[in-house]
Design a protein around this motif. Structure first.
Motif, PDB file in Angstrom:
ATOM      1  N   ASP A 118       0.828  -1.210   0.000  1.00  0.00           N
ATOM      2  CA  ASP A 118       0.000   0.000   0.000  1.00  0.00           C
ATOM      3  C   ASP A 118       0.861   1.259   0.000  1.00  0.00           C
ATOM      4  O   ASP A 118       0.480   2.269  -0.582  1.00  0.00           O
ATOM      5  N   ASP A 119       2.003   1.179   0.666  1.00  0.00           N
ATOM      6  CA  ASP A 119       2.872   2.350   0.825  1.00  0.00           C
ATOM      7  C   ASP A 119       3.786   2.520  -0.388  1.00  0.00           C
ATOM      8  O   ASP A 119       4.731   1.766  -0.578  1.00  0.00           O
ATOM      9  N   GLU A 123      10.404   0.577   0.597  1.00  0.00           N
ATOM     10  CA  GLU A 123      11.525  -0.006  -0.146  1.00  0.00           C
ATOM     11  C   GLU A 123      11.042  -1.142  -1.054  1.00  0.00           C
ATOM     12  O   GLU A 123      11.524  -1.297  -2.181  1.00  0.00           O
ATOM     13  N   VAL A 124      10.074  -1.907  -0.567  1.00  0.00           N
ATOM     14  CA  VAL A 124       9.554  -3.024  -1.358  1.00  0.00           C
ATOM     15  C   VAL A 124       8.828  -2.503  -2.604  1.00  0.00           C
ATOM     16  O   VAL A 124       9.011  -3.024  -3.707  1.00  0.00           O
ATOM     17  N   TYR A 125       8.023  -1.461  -2.430  1.00  0.00           N
ATOM     18  CA  TYR A 125       7.311  -0.891  -3.584  1.00  0.00           C
ATOM     19  C   TYR A 125       8.321  -0.404  -4.621  1.00  0.00           C
ATOM     20  O   TYR A 125       8.159  -0.649  -5.826  1.00  0.00           O
ATOM     21  N   GLU A 126       9.361   0.254  -4.150  1.00  0.00           N
ATOM     22  CA  GLU A 126      10.382   0.778  -5.075  1.00  0.00           C
ATOM     23  C   GLU A 126      11.076  -0.368  -5.817  1.00  0.00           C
ATOM     24  O   GLU A 126      11.303  -0.290  -7.033  1.00  0.00           O
ATOM     25  N   GLU A 149      -0.581 -11.766 -12.939  1.00  0.00           N
ATOM     26  CA  GLU A 149      -1.831 -12.446 -12.617  1.00  0.00           C
ATOM     27  C   GLU A 149      -2.551 -11.715 -11.490  1.00  0.00           C
ATOM     28  O   GLU A 149      -1.956 -11.365 -10.469  1.00  0.00           O
ATOM     29  N   THR A 150      -3.853 -11.487 -11.683  1.00  0.00           N
ATOM     30  CA  THR A 150      -4.642 -10.811 -10.657  1.00  0.00           C
ATOM     31  C   THR A 150      -4.884 -11.732  -9.467  1.00  0.00           C
ATOM     32  O   THR A 150      -4.836 -12.948  -9.579  1.00  0.00           O
ATOM     33  N   GLY A 151      -5.149 -11.113  -8.327  1.00  0.00           N
ATOM     34  CA  GLY A 151      -5.504 -11.893  -7.148  1.00  0.00           C
ATOM     35  C   GLY A 151      -4.927 -11.384  -5.844  1.00  0.00           C
ATOM     36  O   GLY A 151      -5.654 -11.206  -4.859  1.00  0.00           O
ATOM     37  N   PRO A 152      -3.600 -11.129  -5.791  1.00  0.00           N
ATOM     38  CA  PRO A 152      -3.014 -10.744  -4.507  1.00  0.00           C
ATOM     39  C   PRO A 152      -3.470  -9.382  -3.976  1.00  0.00           C
ATOM     40  O   PRO A 152      -3.411  -9.139  -2.773  1.00  0.00           O
ATOM     41  N   GLU A 153      -3.907  -8.483  -4.862  1.00  0.00           N
ATOM     42  CA  GLU A 153      -4.385  -7.176  -4.421  1.00  0.00           C
ATOM     43  C   GLU A 153      -5.639  -6.820  -5.233  1.00  0.00           C
ATOM     44  O   GLU A 153      -5.954  -7.487  -6.207  1.00  0.00           O
ATOM     45  N   THR A 154      -6.336  -5.782  -4.829  1.00  0.00           N
ATOM     46  CA  THR A 154      -7.539  -5.391  -5.559  1.00  0.00           C
ATOM     47  C   THR A 154      -7.161  -4.850  -6.938  1.00  0.00           C
ATOM     48  O   THR A 154      -6.032  -4.397  -7.165  1.00  0.00           O
ATOM     49  N   SER A 155      -8.114  -4.885  -7.841  1.00  0.00           N
ATOM     50  CA  SER A 155      -7.851  -4.401  -9.206  1.00  0.00           C
ATOM     51  C   SER A 155      -7.501  -2.930  -9.215  1.00  0.00           C
ATOM     52  O   SER A 155      -6.646  -2.487  -9.987  1.00  0.00           O
ATOM     53  N   ALA A 156      -8.129  -2.152  -8.347  1.00  0.00           N
ATOM     54  CA  ALA A 156      -7.853  -0.704  -8.309  1.00  0.00           C
ATOM     55  C   ALA A 156      -6.410  -0.448  -7.879  1.00  0.00           C
ATOM     56  O   ALA A 156      -5.724   0.437  -8.426  1.00  0.00           O
ATOM     57  N   HIS A 157      -5.941  -1.221  -6.913  1.00  0.00           N
ATOM     58  CA  HIS A 157      -4.569  -1.024  -6.426  1.00  0.00           C
ATOM     59  C   HIS A 157      -3.560  -1.473  -7.487  1.00  0.00           C
ATOM     60  O   HIS A 157      -2.541  -0.811  -7.700  1.00  0.00           O
ATOM     61  N   LEU A 158      -3.849  -2.584  -8.161  1.00  0.00           N
ATOM     62  CA  LEU A 158      -2.955  -3.046  -9.221  1.00  0.00           C
ATOM     63  C   LEU A 158      -2.900  -2.020 -10.352  1.00  0.00           C
ATOM     64  O   LEU A 158      -1.831  -1.745 -10.893  1.00  0.00           O
ATOM     65  N   LYS A 159      -4.042  -1.442 -10.701  1.00  0.00           N
ATOM     66  CA  LYS A 159      -4.078  -0.428 -11.757  1.00  0.00           C
ATOM     67  C   LYS A 159      -3.194   0.761 -11.384  1.00  0.00           C
ATOM     68  O   LYS A 159      -2.449   1.296 -12.218  1.00  0.00           O
ATOM     69  N   SER A 160      -3.269   1.178 -10.131  1.00  0.00           N
ATOM     70  CA  SER A 160      -2.450   2.312  -9.681  1.00  0.00           C
ATOM     71  C   SER A 160      -0.966   2.017  -9.872  1.00  0.00           C
ATOM     72  O   SER A 160      -0.194   2.877 -10.308  1.00  0.00           O
ATOM     73  N   PHE A 161      -0.555   0.780  -9.562  1.00  0.00           N
ATOM     74  CA  PHE A 161       0.844   0.385  -9.750  1.00  0.00           C
ATOM     75  C   PHE A 161       1.218   0.405 -11.228  1.00  0.00           C
ATOM     76  O   PHE A 161       2.255   0.954 -11.620  1.00  0.00           O
ATOM     77  N   LEU A 162       0.371  -0.175 -12.063  1.00  0.00           N
ATOM     78  CA  LEU A 162       0.652  -0.241 -13.503  1.00  0.00           C
ATOM     79  C   LEU A 162       0.689   1.146 -14.131  1.00  0.00           C
ATOM     80  O   LEU A 162       1.493   1.413 -15.032  1.00  0.00           O
TER      81      LEU A 162
END
Length: 294
Positions: A118-119, A123-126, A149-162
């Motif tokens: 989420d953060d 360091e992990v996100y980076e 592959e989807t599943g570990p996080e919500t679609s909205a959160h994955l979209k934000s990362f992408l």
């Protein structure tokens, strides 16, 4: 607009038959699949184990069966790309799997990258962002995709990362069952959220028995690493979720397939069956289930 709707192609993960690649390809043909997805991390389809001649031989054999490859499985397990110390070797391996994919006639490699924190300042996100950005650029240079592959996080959160990556070379392999089983996310809404990124899908179904921390399923730094055998065991006999035959779980197939139509998705519906004592019968039934709806 002619109004003609092109049916999706149906794929099967060869490894779901659990009989080896060559025999699995024949079984995929026999159940009526159009294409196959093949695990290419270790074993007989590991890029390191395939000479140029062997690659040509596999390609011609698959074509001789009237099949095409929908994607390769390039999931390296462990903590995905959360560990910056392990990432250089994993990035290199991922690139070699993508090279193999292109040689075999597909431009998609599916993978798990680890749970996106989420953060955004962590360091992990980076570490995940830098690894995926490098893979994204490499894939784009080959007109190809690493599909998360989807599943570990919500679609909205994955979209934000992408959305934060420099290209769409890292995109999405949409698995509706993983959402239902682990995050409780709605697959149809997930399709709309990730509409710009979906390049491949898995056809799988499941039910959620209780709320569960995704890190206990998919692994994370500080937790046990991702282990496919453990996930398969949990999906068959754990207390948090169950993988079930298509149409028997929590995926609303009418709504999900309508969403895929709405966004103009034209790729594969690739059947994945990780549990059960008779995968061939389950996969054959899944092919019929999908053909009745496309």
């Amino acid at each position: 607009m002619s109004g003609i709707v092109t049916p999706w192609k149906i794929g099967v993960i060869v490894d779901s038959f659990r009989v080896g690649v060559r025999e699995g390809l024949v079984k995929a043909k026999n159940v009526g699949a159009d294409g196959v997805q093949i695990y290419a991390v270790t074993g007989e389809m590991d890029p390191a184990n395939l000479s140029p001649a062997a690659r040509k031989e596999w390609k011609s054999y698959i074509e001789s069966l009237g099949l095409e490859i929908s994607a390769l499985v390039g999931d390296l397990g462990g903590h995905g790309f959360q560990d910056k110390q392990a990432n250089p070797a994993k990035i290199e391996k991922s690139k070699r799997i993508l090279d193999l994919a292109v040689e075999l006639g597909t431009n998609v490699v599916t993978t798990h990258i680890g749970i996106v924190p989420d953060d955004k300042n962590s360091e992990v996100y980076e570490a995940m962002h830098l690894a995926c950005d490098e893979l994204s650029r490499y894939a784009t240079s080959m007109n190809a995709f690493f599909a998360i592959e989807t599943g570990p996080e919500t679609s909205a959160h994955l979209k934000s990362f992408l959305d934060g990556l420099s290209s769409k070379g890292v995109s999405v392999n949409f698995d509706p069952a993983n959402m239902v089983m682990v995050t409780g996310d709605d697959p149809a809404q997930g399709v709309y959220n990730l509409r710009d990124y979906i390049v491949h899908t898995h056809a799988k179904d499941g039910i959620r028995l209780r709320e569960v921390d995704p890190r206990l399923i998919y692994g994370a730094l500080g937790f046990e690493p991702l282990d496919h055998e453990k996930i398969a065991h949990d999906a068959e006999s754990g207390d948090a979720f169950r993988e079930v035959p298509l149409g028997e779980g929590g995926v609303d197939w009418d709504a999900y397939l309508k969403a895929l139509r709405d966004i103009g998705y034209g790729g594969y519906l690739t059947i994945e069956r990780e549990v059960g004592t008779n995968p061939e019968a389950d996969i054959s039934a899944a092919v019929k289930f999908l053909k009745a709806r496309i």
